[in-house]
Design an enzyme around this catalytic site. Structure first.
Site, PDB file in Angstrom:
ATOM      1  N   ILE A 169       0.870  -1.165   0.000  1.00 36.51           N
ATOM      2  CA  ILE A 169       0.000   0.000   0.000  1.00 36.51           C
ATOM      3  C   ILE A 169       0.913   1.223   0.000  1.00 36.51           C
ATOM      4  O   ILE A 169       2.053   1.155   0.467  1.00 36.51           O
ATOM      5  CB  ILE A 169      -0.991   0.021   1.189  1.00 36.51           C
ATOM      6  CG1 ILE A 169      -0.262  -0.107   2.533  1.00 36.51           C
ATOM      7  CG2 ILE A 169      -2.031  -1.073   1.049  1.00 36.51           C
ATOM      8  CD1 ILE A 169      -1.201  -0.059   3.736  1.00 36.51           C
ATOM      9  N   ASP A 170       0.431   2.309  -0.549  1.00 34.14           N
ATOM     10  CA  ASP A 170       1.265   3.486  -0.739  1.00 34.14           C
ATOM     11  C   ASP A 170       1.730   4.082   0.585  1.00 34.14           C
ATOM     12  O   ASP A 170       1.106   3.871   1.632  1.00 34.14           O
ATOM     13  CB  ASP A 170       0.505   4.548  -1.533  1.00 34.14           C
ATOM     14  CG  ASP A 170       0.119   4.068  -2.924  1.00 34.14           C
ATOM     15  OD1 ASP A 170       0.877   3.268  -3.500  1.00 34.14           O
ATOM     16  OD2 ASP A 170      -0.943   4.495  -3.422  1.00 34.14           O
TER      17      ASP A 170
END
Length: 302
Positions: free
Chosen positions: A136-137
């Site tokens: 996930i970013d």
């Protein structure tokens, strides 16, 4: 060093060399420009500048330097571990933490913290991304599963490929979505005009996002998004595509937005079959404090 060659096509005539090469190798233009500056790119055997405009039948030769090996060190960084056994662990990643080291982020990542916490991470993704099944970013908070064994990594990757892992997010987006639910089915690939971005492109990989409205405000909507596929920046790209970009998104959002230090996006729930026991595991984590505070402020404002 890896030597590569390309003959300029008629359709590529008069395109800047840095732009053409960045499209060919899926690297940023700044990266390609550094190769050109270091004389690693030749056109017809000659050194050129980044603004050189290619001519039909030009012979481009370029050498890609080997990446410098990362020296990844364990770091005593607090982790919010939701679940752990001998095969895997589930963590709640905080906003602002990068998942794995890269040239610009060698320290302070989730992988650095994991290496300190345990010695037995799977090696399928190599030394730079041990145990990392999905990402996930940096500025997205929330749940992700980490493999401690190669058996778990292989099984979880297969579940990801067959869409058997359930992943739900919540976000705040610009605009008021009138319908209660929706489905976005649009292929995602590299943005042709900016290699640092992803976008909806005909040549992209299939990407499907489901969403439903949780709550509406005067100028914003609180939504839940469920991933059917897992493309890079998928939710961020898809919400921009339907003109409801995520609040605070520096890459895909609006210029005039709320001060949030990054996109308001949280990986709220994660479900999958345990790779060894086949038992269905499901985890859910509330949004972080900043997210809740934003919703509270919006409620008072509107």
């Amino acid at each position: 060093m890896t030597l590569n060659q390309h003959i300029v096509l008629e359709t590529e005539n008069k395109i800047r060399i840095d732009k053409l090469l960045s499209n060919l190798v899926s690297e940023s233009r700044s990266q390609v420009q550094s190769w050109i500056t270091n004389e690693l790119v030749l056109v017809n055997g000659e050194i050129i500048k980044p603004n050189y405009k290619c001519q039909t039948a030009d012979e481009i030769r370029w050498t890609i330097p080997e990446p410098e090996p990362l020296n990844i060190k364990p770091e005593n960084i607090p982790l919010r571990i939701v679940y752990e056994d001998s095969d895997l662990l589930v963590v709640n990643k905080p906003k602002g933490m990068v998942v794995h080291p890269s040239a610009g982020h060698q320290n302070g990542t989730l992988v650095n913290a994991l290496l300190y916490h345990c010695d037995d991470l799977s090696g399928i993704n190599g030394v730079e991304r041990p145990g990392i099944v999905h990402r996930i970013d940096k500025d997205t908070s929330g749940l992700l599963v980490v493999a401690k064994s190669d058996l778990a990594h292989t099984n979880l990757s297969e579940q990801m490929a067959t869409k058997d892992i359930e992943r739900k997010y919540e976000a705040v987006v610009h605009g008021v979505i009138e319908h209660e639910t929706g489905l976005i089915d649009a292929p995602i690939g590299r943005d042709k005009n900016d290699r640092q971005k992803m976008g909806v492109v005909d040549s992209g990989k299939p990407a499907v996002t489901h969403f439903r409205v949780i709550r509406r405000f005067e100028n914003f909507t609180h939504v839940e998004c469920q991933l059917e596929t897992g493309r890079t920046h998928q939710i961020r790209v898809h919400m921009k595509y339907i003109d409801f970009p995520i609040v605070g998104d520096p890459k895909y959002g609006r210029r005039k937005t709320l001060e949030t230090n990054g996109q308001v996006l949280h990986a709220k729930s994660l479900g999958f079959k345990h790779p060894r026991t086949n038992e269905w595991l499901f985890f859910e984590e509330e949004a972080p404090a900043y997210f809740k505070e934003l919703l509270s402020q919006m409620e008072k404002m509107y």
